[in-house]
Design a protein around this motif. Structure first.
Motif, PDB file in Angstrom:
ATOM      1  N   ARG A 140       0.938  -1.240  -0.011  1.00 36.16           N
ATOM      2  CA  ARG A 140       0.185  -0.065   0.173  1.00 36.16           C
ATOM      3  C   ARG A 140       1.013   1.398   0.176  1.00 36.16           C
ATOM      4  O   ARG A 140       1.807   1.241   0.987  1.00 36.16           O
ATOM      5  CB  ARG A 140      -0.755  -0.131   1.498  1.00 36.16           C
ATOM      6  N   VAL A 141       0.617   2.390  -0.564  1.00 35.78           N
ATOM      7  CA  VAL A 141       0.983   3.186  -0.676  1.00 35.78           C
ATOM      8  C   VAL A 141       0.314   4.485  -0.988  1.00 35.78           C
ATOM      9  O   VAL A 141      -1.454   4.546  -1.257  1.00 35.78           O
ATOM     10  CB  VAL A 141       1.657   3.526  -2.214  1.00 35.78           C
ATOM     11  N   ASP A 142       0.340   5.768   0.295  1.00 36.29           N
ATOM     12  CA  ASP A 142      -0.227   6.727   0.575  1.00 36.29           C
ATOM     13  C   ASP A 142       0.180   8.027  -0.316  1.00 36.29           C
ATOM     14  O   ASP A 142       0.979   7.783   0.495  1.00 36.29           O
ATOM     15  CB  ASP A 142      -0.768   6.765   1.835  1.00 36.29           C
ATOM     16  N   VAL A 143      -0.374   9.010  -0.465  1.00 35.83           N
ATOM     17  CA  VAL A 143       0.036  10.392  -1.414  1.00 35.83           C
ATOM     18  C   VAL A 143      -0.916  11.725  -0.791  1.00 35.83           C
ATOM     19  O   VAL A 143      -2.408  11.431  -0.856  1.00 35.83           O
ATOM     20  CB  VAL A 143      -0.034   9.768  -2.803  1.00 35.83           C
ATOM     21  N   TRP A 144      -0.701  12.163   0.131  1.00 33.77           N
ATOM     22  CA  TRP A 144      -1.494  13.419   0.504  1.00 33.77           C
ATOM     23  C   TRP A 144      -0.517  15.003  -0.565  1.00 33.77           C
ATOM     24  O   TRP A 144       0.708  14.755  -0.321  1.00 33.77           O
ATOM     25  CB  TRP A 144      -0.916  13.561   2.054  1.00 33.77           C
ATOM     26  N   THR A 145      -1.272  15.026  -0.987  1.00 32.78           N
ATOM     27  CA  THR A 145      -1.142  16.494  -1.982  1.00 32.78           C
ATOM     28  C   THR A 145      -2.062  16.742  -2.708  1.00 32.78           C
ATOM     29  O   THR A 145      -2.880  16.710  -2.374  1.00 32.78           O
ATOM     30  CB  THR A 145      -0.260  15.893  -2.973  1.00 32.78           C
ATOM     31  N   GLY A 146      -1.978  18.361  -2.810  1.00 34.26           N
ATOM     32  CA  GLY A 146      -2.891  19.266  -3.795  1.00 34.26           C
ATOM     33  C   GLY A 146      -2.806  19.003  -5.442  1.00 34.26           C
ATOM     34  O   GLY A 146      -1.533  19.139  -5.835  1.00 34.26           O
ATOM     35  N   THR A 147      -3.574  18.376  -5.844  1.00 36.30           N
ATOM     36  CA  THR A 147      -3.144  18.613  -7.397  1.00 36.30           C
ATOM     37  C   THR A 147      -4.341  18.313  -8.538  1.00 36.30           C
ATOM     38  O   THR A 147      -5.326  18.106  -8.147  1.00 36.30           O
ATOM     39  CB  THR A 147      -2.350  17.019  -7.770  1.00 36.30           C
ATOM     40  N   GLN A 148      -4.543  18.509  -9.639  1.00 35.84           N
ATOM     41  CA  GLN A 148      -5.561  18.742 -10.348  1.00 35.84           C
ATOM     42  C   GLN A 148      -5.044  17.332 -11.419  1.00 35.84           C
ATOM     43  O   GLN A 148      -5.796  17.202 -12.194  1.00 35.84           O
ATOM     44  CB  GLN A 148      -4.882  19.775 -11.643  1.00 35.84           C
ATOM     45  N   VAL A 149      -4.436  15.998 -10.700  1.00 31.74           N
ATOM     46  CA  VAL A 149      -4.387  15.894 -11.921  1.00 31.74           C
ATOM     47  C   VAL A 149      -4.370  14.179 -11.270  1.00 31.74           C
ATOM     48  O   VAL A 149      -2.983  13.419 -10.963  1.00 31.74           O
ATOM     49  CB  VAL A 149      -3.210  15.308 -13.432  1.00 31.74           C
ATOM     50  N   LYS A 158       0.020  -1.936  -7.695  1.00 32.43           N
ATOM     51  CA  LYS A 158      -0.560  -1.770  -8.249  1.00 32.43           C
ATOM     52  C   LYS A 158      -1.860  -0.725  -8.513  1.00 32.43           C
ATOM     53  O   LYS A 158      -1.116   0.465  -6.751  1.00 32.43           O
ATOM     54  CB  LYS A 158      -1.984  -2.895  -8.386  1.00 32.43           C
ATOM     55  N   ALA A 159      -1.770   0.582  -9.599  1.00 36.71           N
ATOM     56  CA  ALA A 159      -2.579   1.160  -9.224  1.00 36.71           C
ATOM     57  C   ALA A 159      -3.083   1.574  -7.728  1.00 36.71           C
ATOM     58  O   ALA A 159      -3.835   2.588  -7.974  1.00 36.71           O
ATOM     59  CB  ALA A 159      -3.198   1.565 -10.775  1.00 36.71           C
ATOM     60  N   ASP A 160      -3.891   0.582  -8.231  1.00 36.93           N
ATOM     61  CA  ASP A 160      -5.541   0.225  -7.154  1.00 36.93           C
ATOM     62  C   ASP A 160      -4.864   0.436  -5.661  1.00 36.93           C
ATOM     63  O   ASP A 160      -5.431   0.378  -4.268  1.00 36.93           O
ATOM     64  CB  ASP A 160      -6.548  -0.880  -7.099  1.00 36.93           C
ATOM     65  N   GLN A 161      -3.490   0.466  -5.750  1.00 33.58           N
ATOM     66  CA  GLN A 161      -2.932  -0.317  -4.306  1.00 33.58           C
ATOM     67  C   GLN A 161      -2.159   1.891  -4.000  1.00 33.58           C
ATOM     68  O   GLN A 161      -1.678   1.696  -2.508  1.00 33.58           O
ATOM     69  CB  GLN A 161      -1.519  -1.049  -3.921  1.00 33.58           C
ATOM     70  N   VAL A 162      -2.246   2.335  -4.462  1.00 38.52           N
ATOM     71  CA  VAL A 162      -1.723   3.980  -4.158  1.00 38.52           C
ATOM     72  C   VAL A 162      -3.626   4.743  -4.236  1.00 38.52           C
ATOM     73  O   VAL A 162      -3.769   4.595  -4.977  1.00 38.52           O
ATOM     74  CB  VAL A 162      -1.051   4.196  -5.671  1.00 38.52           C
ATOM     75  N   HIS A 163      -3.059   5.372  -2.916  1.00 40.09           N
ATOM     76  CA  HIS A 163      -4.704   6.289  -2.511  1.00 40.09           C
ATOM     77  C   HIS A 163      -4.096   7.567  -2.510  1.00 40.09           C
ATOM     78  O   HIS A 163      -3.218   7.436  -1.651  1.00 40.09           O
ATOM     79  CB  HIS A 163      -4.946   5.525  -0.888  1.00 40.09           C
ATOM     80  N   VAL A 164      -4.593   8.310  -3.554  1.00 38.45           N
ATOM     81  CA  VAL A 164      -4.246   9.388  -3.253  1.00 38.45           C
ATOM     82  C   VAL A 164      -5.185  10.322  -2.851  1.00 38.45           C
ATOM     83  O   VAL A 164      -6.651  10.213  -3.120  1.00 38.45           O
ATOM     84  CB  VAL A 164      -4.311  10.081  -4.777  1.00 38.45           C
ATOM     85  N   ALA A 220       2.383   4.210  -8.155  1.00 39.70           N
ATOM     86  CA  ALA A 220       1.718   2.813  -8.872  1.00 39.70           C
ATOM     87  C   ALA A 220       3.602   2.449  -9.073  1.00 39.70           C
ATOM     88  O   ALA A 220       4.434   1.208  -9.012  1.00 39.70           O
ATOM     89  CB  ALA A 220       1.100   2.592  -9.173  1.00 39.70           C
ATOM     90  N   GLU A 221       4.394   2.595 -10.610  1.00 39.47           N
ATOM     91  CA  GLU A 221       5.143   2.969 -11.097  1.00 39.47           C
ATOM     92  C   GLU A 221       6.214   2.248 -10.339  1.00 39.47           C
ATOM     93  O   GLU A 221       7.394   1.463 -10.363  1.00 39.47           O
ATOM     94  CB  GLU A 221       4.990   2.936 -12.479  1.00 39.47           C
ATOM     95  N   ILE A 222       6.433   3.532  -9.934  1.00 36.46           N
ATOM     96  CA  ILE A 222       8.208   3.878  -9.150  1.00 36.46           C
ATOM     97  C   ILE A 222       7.886   2.436  -7.761  1.00 36.46           C
ATOM     98  O   ILE A 222       9.058   2.482  -7.515  1.00 36.46           O
ATOM     99  CB  ILE A 222       7.366   5.312  -8.644  1.00 36.46           C
ATOM    100  N   CYS A 223       6.823   2.993  -7.244  1.00 36.84           N
ATOM    101  CA  CYS A 223       6.645   1.788  -5.942  1.00 36.84           C
ATOM    102  C   CYS A 223       6.736   0.505  -6.714  1.00 36.84           C
ATOM    103  O   CYS A 223       6.656  -0.220  -5.246  1.00 36.84           O
ATOM    104  CB  CYS A 223       6.049   2.509  -4.952  1.00 36.84           C
TER     105      CYS A 223
END
Length: 747
Positions: A385-394, A409-415, A403-406
């Motif tokens: 699991r990877v969690d990301v906290w940020t202000g983003t437009q994308v 899978k994309a669904d394991q990255v929680h933005v 997901a690629e860096i870590c």
């Protein structure tokens, strides 16, 4: 053509659009409703009646997937849902929701078609419609292009209505009363005897029902919110300092990061010496990352200070070192093999220009985004699991890259998308998220908060491109007769969406000649040509994108032609304007300013500009006065046609902010390069309009058109040419290059 033929053609066109977008899906899949992402992981008693409405025992949460960077996006989206759902804005919560294809932007396609905004022919409207297909198939969850309101206008009202009718169906099941006898109000279903069931009570029952998709949207006379002045839902938090932004994230055991990146963008790091940094107080680690060095410390300030001490051997950039070379590259781009587009070519321009045309060259500099909140991201890499906290437009791009860096899978990255302290297009880039993920991979499972210093933020910004225009024109019988505009700029789309997001880039870059070829003027001999300059400094979208440059070019030179013809700047524009809603914007601004000519009195000048961008005709008149201390901008009048003003208070603020943004950068803004590096690294050199320079601004929102449009960007492009034209009226000095402070003093 019969109905079957129409369906077949539409099916073919949508299939073609999907292939153009790089996805081989057809009409049936396009029409299939998106899966509701809120249904995954619902708790007991919770109901996600649409992708935009979540109800549980704690209350109603409205999902507002377009990012809020200060423009009131969360507020406006919530108001549109609340209008139909019958909930009070001061009693709901908002959440931007997860990154998901269900939240794709339906309005982005309008700017992707090669038809002017005023073209409402069958082919233009059909192509606008079918270009929605690749946006859906690619799941383009993007905030930008002044699309929040156009995207949300029908979609979110329908979402609110579906949730309302489904809750009424649940109440009918609980009470045994026919649904036609039920009403809603203030977050409740009201029974005939006056008693009520709250939405929270009904949520468990509604969760088991099939959503009621056949709904009626309320008529304007029934609206409680739309068109009425509202208090923004974030005003209390922002007024009390309790609003959380990305930079405010705090997590247990979090480590703080800073970076030292090659100031020659894209250049290599040949080597570094971090001996001093490693011995500084609070520093935990210093290591190499792609293009530079990262520092981990126990707070952000110590990380900043340590990063400044790292001695780096930087490689060269892959663009010219000196600003003069950038201008030279643009000047050399006006050649046939660099022609990118010619969307307008009417009459016989060469014959009309003759042997002695009126000629001019205009320039617009690089500009930084410079939002008040420096860009930042917090990334926590855990097992699976990877969690990301940020202000983003994308958010979906950020999710995919992390997901690629870590290696997950994309669904394991929680933005977790947070409120942004400004953007102006900056947060259409996700480079800070990418670097935070790279650093977090070396942080041993601890959350990493990466913050760019103001200097690093500016040095690493993806700038508004510099642009150049060469123009010729002719006048006769007191009228503008010919206009030949050639504009050269690097490709924003090739840089932003092609290189960094890996999306296909078929056809011309529409931003190069944006708001130049598609203006609603009837000029007998009229040609607009865009030239794609070579890749120079890294560039991206900046508030109003290509229109921010071309509005100045087109309306500045048009004013020169009108003056040469001996015509009135407002009256001649009105004479040439053939699109009725656009014409009404011009008429309105003239009425607001009581226009009587460009020099109403000695020492005072007024300038007019009309620029349509993102489908919104926006007319502005700027008034300047000559003083002993320099030119003072005294008043600005603005009229914009948006079809429907959702919140007059927010509309007024957005327009005034856009005018100040446009004027301030026209006066003072410039980014230049020396030795491959940005020279203006902070606000002391990249200046903005001061509060004592801010003029009185009067705004009028017009509702004559039949399309509902956004207002975040359209007030920016007319500001620079209206100011330049006012300065000419007051002083006789024609300004053809920004910033204007190079040539005149401002009080």
């Amino acid at each position: 053509m019969g109905k079957v033929g129409k369906i077949a053609r539409r099916t073919f066109l949508i299939g073609s659009a999907a292939v153009l977008g790089g996805v081989a899906f057809g009409y049936v899949m396009y029409k299939r409703p998106a899966k509701n992402p809120l249904l995954d992981g619902l708790g007991e008693g919770e109901a996600a009646l649409t992708p935009y409405v979540l109800i549980n025992a704690e209350g109603v949460t409205l999902i507002t997937p377009r990012g809020d960077k200060g423009q009131g996006a969360y507020h406006v989206q919530a108001a549109l849902i609340a209008e139909e759902l019958d909930v009070d804005l001061d009693k709901i919560k908002v959440d931007p929701g997860p990154p998901d294809a269900a939240y794709y932007n339906t309005a982005l396609s309008a700017e992707a078609v090669p038809f002017a905004y005023y073209d409402e022919g069958v082919m233009a409207e059909t192509l606008r419609d079918v270009m929605d297909a690749p946006m859906k198939f690619l799941g383009m969850q993007i905030t930008g292009g002044s699309t929040t309101v156009p995207d949300a206008w029908e979609k979110l009202r329908v979402a609110g209505a579906v949730a309302r009718e489904t809750l009424k169906a649940a109440a009918a099941e609980v009470s045994g009363i026919n649904v036609t006898a039920l009403e809603t109000g203030e977050g409740r279903v009201i029974l005939p005897d006056g008693s009520a069931l709250t939405y929270e009570e009904l949520a468990p029952v509604a969760a088991g029902l099939k959503p009621v998709n056949k709904v009626r949207l309320r008529a304007p006379e029934e609206w409680r919110y739309i068109g009425k002045p509202m208090k923004r839902i974030d005003i209390a938090a922002k007024s009390t300092g309790t609003q959380d932004y990305g930079i405010d994230v705090e997590l247990p055991d979090m480590v703080h990061a800073a970076v030292r990146l090659n100031p020659r963008r894209g250049g290599a790091l040949n080597g570094f010496d971090a001996q001093e940094a490693r011995g500084m107080r609070g520093v935990e680690a210093v290591f190499e990352i792609p293009g530079g060095v990262a520092v981990l410390a126990d707070n952000t300030w110590r990380a900043f200070r340590a990063a400044e001490t790292v001695e780096c051997d930087w490689g060269p950039a892959d663009y010219p070192d000196e600003q003069a070379e950038h201008w030279q590259a643009l000047a050399e781009s006006f050649v046939s093999d660099r022609q990118d587009s010619r969307q307008r070519d009417e009459g016989d321009v060469e014959a009309a220009l003759g042997d002695a045309p009126i000629e001019a060259e205009y320039r617009a500099p690089y500009l930084a985004h410079a939002p008040l909140e420096p860009i930042n991201a917090t990334v926590w890499v855990q097992e699976g699991r990877v969690d990301v906290w940020t202000g983003t437009q994308v958010p979906r791009f950020a999710q995919s890259h992390v997901a690629e860096i870590c290696g997950v899978k994309a669904d394991q990255v929680h933005v977790h998308v947070l409120m942004m302290g400004g953007s102006f297009g900056h947060r259409l880039e996700d480079d800070v998220v990418i670097r935070a993920a790279q650093i977090a991979m070396q942080a041993g499972g601890r959350p990493v908060k990466l913050t760019y210093s103001r200097e690093e933020d500016t040095r690493q910004d993806f700038l508004r491109p510099a642009g150049m225009a060469r123009m010729k024109g002719a006048v006769g019988n007191g009228q503008v007769r010919a206009l030949d505009l050639h504009v050269a700029a690097p490709s924003i789309m090739a840089s932003q969406m092609g290189e960094r997001q890996g999306l296909p880039m078929p056809g011309p870059d529409m931003t190069i000649a944006q708001a130049a070829w598609d203006q609603a003027y009837a000029i007998p001999d009229y040609r607009v040509t865009g030239y794609r300059a070579p890749r120079l400094a890294p560039v991206s979208s900046w508030r109003s994108v290509g229109a921010s440059i071309n509005g100045f070019f087109h309306e500045g030179f048009l004013d020169e032609l009108i003056h040469a013809a001996g015509a009135d700047p407002l009256e001649e524009r009105l004479r040439m304007c053939f699109h009725e809603p656009t014409r009404k914007a011009l008429e309105a601004v003239g009425e607001m300013a009581s226009w009587s000519g460009p020099r109403p009195e000695e020492g005072v000048g007024r300038g007019v500009a009309l620029v349509t961008s993102f489908g919104v005709p926006c007319a502005e008149i700027v008034e300047v006065r000559m003083t002993e201390l320099g030119l003072r901008i005294e008043r600005v009048w603005v009229a914009a046609e948006v079809g429907r003003v959702v919140d007059p208070v927010n509309f007024d603020g957005l327009v005034k902010g856009g005018v100040v943004f446009g004027l301030g950068h026209a006066m003072l803004g410039e980014i230049t390069f020396a030795d491959g590096r940005v020279e203006q690294e902070n606000y002391d050199l990249f200046e903005a309009m001061r509060i004592d320079q801010c003029p009185e601004i009067e705004v009028r929102g017009l509702e004559n058109g039949d399309k509902v449009l956004g207002i975040g960007e359209p007030p920016v492009p007319p500001a620079a040419p209206a100011l330049a034209n006012a300065i000419f009226a007051a002083t006789g000095q024609r300004l053809r290059e920004m910033p204007f402070s190079k040539f005149v003093d401002f009080a």
